[in-house]
Design an enzyme around this catalytic site. Structure first.
Site, PDB file in Angstrom:
ATOM      1  N   GLY A  24      20.296 -56.603  -2.585  1.00 45.00           N
ATOM      2  CA  GLY A  24      20.095 -55.311  -1.936  1.00 45.00           C
ATOM      3  C   GLY A  24      18.892 -54.610  -2.516  1.00 45.00           C
ATOM      4  NE  ARG A 137      26.885 -40.152   2.191  1.00 44.54           N
ATOM      5  CZ  ARG A 137      25.717 -39.718   1.720  1.00 44.54           C
ATOM      6  NH1 ARG A 137      25.055 -38.787   2.388  1.00 44.54           N
ATOM      7  NH2 ARG A 137      25.213 -40.211   0.614  1.00 44.54           N
ATOM      8  CG  ASP A 156      27.471 -51.180   0.048  1.00 46.79           C
ATOM      9  OD1 ASP A 156      27.310 -50.417  -0.924  1.00 46.79           O
ATOM     10  OD2 ASP A 156      26.532 -51.660   0.682  1.00 46.79           O
TER      11      ASP A 156
END
Length: 553
Positions: A24, A137, A156
């Site tokens: 990531g 989110r 995550d």
């Protein structure tokens, strides 16, 4: 686009490194084998060159949030959070070996039953996070993993925030535009529980559509295009023939542009999906919610057959259709979402049990003369039972005659044969041969006009040499994106022509998103070793492989 190679896996006491799982913006995820207890685990490791204190705080916050929520059956479990000997923070998590939905939704046709099941179970996870004061989110298909038992698990929480800080969206790193609600792009941006409701519904939509909700085939789908459509374009209904109108209505409500028109909670969205399961005669998926906030809510007369499918631990079992029914008074409540999505049949007018299509018995209010009763029963409106009929004298025996039924039967058969013969003759002699109507494929996939261009400047170079036979070397494969490359495209890389005995370890195809390099383990004892790379577009079409060779001694 990041072109960094993955970081080296840290040496961790009690763990043995196996392979890289993914990379990531600020961390890499590696697969390790834990010695005691013996199991395989995924370990997320923060990059050593990340000096930003805010990123480190987010990383620590993610560990704390996942530890708080990981007892939920649809949230990835966390086992440990520590700092390695080279001062890199890491999180030890449950390993989910099956391909995540971010990889599956573009390449597989996911059934309505599976999409509903995933939506209900993840709705329970999101509701649990909200009740603990956490907004995720970043709900999207890639953040829904599948464990060994084929159960979806949300992961995550790296950019999650406390619900009290929902307005602190500006400057957030890592949000995924295709599944983000309009308020993320407002001025100033903000978020609340209904923002996660939007993203979860957009995820269910993607599983069924094979694309993101506002992606348009044959058109530009850049980040700015998607943001504009999310803010202004109406949601297009899913046009698969196996998707009912009830499901399109639930998704339209959950993805309303104005948050006030959406479901207020993830629990309400999960109940809406459960109602669709019930309408389709599918098994109703249980929805687990952990809540320590309040005392149990007593059941009322309006509880229905779905109440046992929502399990709120330490509270009570609640009715999944509370939003569609009334209290003990029995009156019908006005549909609060009629202005967002038109009501559909029984969903607009639920019966007294809140279910779909409940009707009163056909004998309700019927007159006495239409009701079945035992032989000899007296009608309620009758004054007295009727007297028995007078005794009849037996008729005198008659002379036996020949029955007429054989002649009637024979005449009927002759009439039928004559009619069939006349019909067949007229059809063949008078009517022209019908032309066969052209057929079309139902839900045929829309294929893009062009195959993506090949990557350029492909090269392979040694990063680390192999050891004394116990460790393999590593090579870095690099390339340049083709002209016209878009953010929706990705790359695939692999070793070329790997022998059969190496296939399981070294022959896999590696997906690469958002960067133009990857580090691969070098198969030992091979000469003239070559790697190859190709481009893959959003519709799954791939370019030709482009090889590049590495000379090995």
């Amino acid at each position: 686009m990041s072109s960094r190679p993955p970081s080296s896996p840290p040496r961790l006491p009690g763990y043995e490194y196996e392979q890289l799982l993914g990379s990531g913006g600020f961390a890499d995820v590696f697969l390790y084998r834990q010695f005691r207890p013996q199991r395989r685990v995924a370990i997320k490791v923060l990059l050593s060159n990340v000096l930003d204190e805010s990123v480190r705080q987010l990383f620590d916050a993610e560990a704390n949030v996942m530890a708080q929520l990981s007892t939920h059956p649809s949230i990835v479990a966390i086992h440990q959070a520590e700092v390695s000997d080279d001062h890199r923070p890491y999180i030890v998590m449950e390993y989910c070996p099956r391909p995540n939905y971010g990889l599956r939704f573009r390449t597989e046709r996911i059934t309505v039953a599976e999409a509903l099941r995933v939506g209900v179970q993840i709705a329970g996870a999101v509701e649990t996070a909200h009740r603990a004061g956490i907004l995720h989110r970043d709900i999207k298909p890639a953040n829904i993993l599948l464990n060994d038992y084929n159960r979806p698990a949300l992961t995550d929480f790296g950019i999650s925030v406390a619900t009290a800080k929902g307005n602190d969206v500006e400057g957030s790193q890592g949000m995924s535009i295709p599944w983000s609600p309009p308020e993320f792009f407002a001025d100033p941006p903000w978020a609340d529980a209904r923002s996660d409701v939007f993203s979860l519904a957009a995820t269910v939509y993607s599983l069924l559509a094979g694309r993101t909700p506002f992606e348009r085939a044959g058109q530009r789908n850049t980040a700015s295009d998607l943001i504009h459509r999310i803010a202004t374009d109406p949601l297009r209904p899913l046009d698969r023939p196996d998707i009912p109108a009830e499901l399109n209505r639930v998704l339209a409500i959950a993805m309303a542009k104005d948050p006030s028109g959406r479901y207020d909670t993830a629990l309400a969205l999960g109940r809406g999906l459960q109602q669709v399961e019930q309408a389709l005669a599918l098994p109703v998926t249980p929805m687990d919610v952990l809540d320590d906030r309040a005392d149990p809510t007593p059941h009322g007369a309006a509880d229905d057959d779905l109440d046992n499918h929502t399990r709120i631990r330490r509270v009570s079992t609640v009715d999944p259709e509370t939003g569609a029914t009334t209290g003990p008074g029995g009156g019908t409540r006005i549909d609060p979402f009629a202005g967002v999505a038109p009501a559909l049949g029984s969903l607009a007018a639920p019966g007294p049990r809140g279910g779909v299509g409940h009707r009163s018995s056909p004998v309700d209010g019927a007159t006495d003369s239409t009701m079945l009763r035992p032989a000899g029963a007296v009608s309620a409106g009758s004054a007295a039972p009727a007297p028995p009929p007078p005794h009849r004298q037996e008729p005198a025996p008659r002379t036996r005659s020949t029955p007429a039924w054989p002649f009637v039967t024979l005449a009927g058969v002759l009439i039928v044969l004559l009619g069939v013969g006349t019909t067949l003759g007229a059809r063949h002699l008078l009517l022209p041969e019908p032309t066969e109507n052209p057929t079309t494929l139902v839900n045929a996939p829309e294929l893009p006009q062009d195959v993506p261009d090949i990557p350029t400047a492909v090269g392979v170079e040694v990063v680390t040499e192999g050891g004394d036979g116990t460790e393999t070397g590593r090579a870095k494969v690099v390339w340049e994106p083709p002209a016209g490359y878009s953010e929706e495209e990705s790359f695939q890389a692999r070793w070329k022509d790997v022998p059969g005995n190496y296939e399981s370890r070294y022959g896999a195809i590696h997906e690469v998103h958002g960067r133009n390099s990857i580090v691969l383990e070098i198969p030992p004892q091979l000469e003239d070793l070559c790697a190859e790379v190709r481009t893959v577009n959003a519709n799954g079409q791939a370019s030709d492989w482009v090889p590049a060779c590495l000379e090995t001694g």
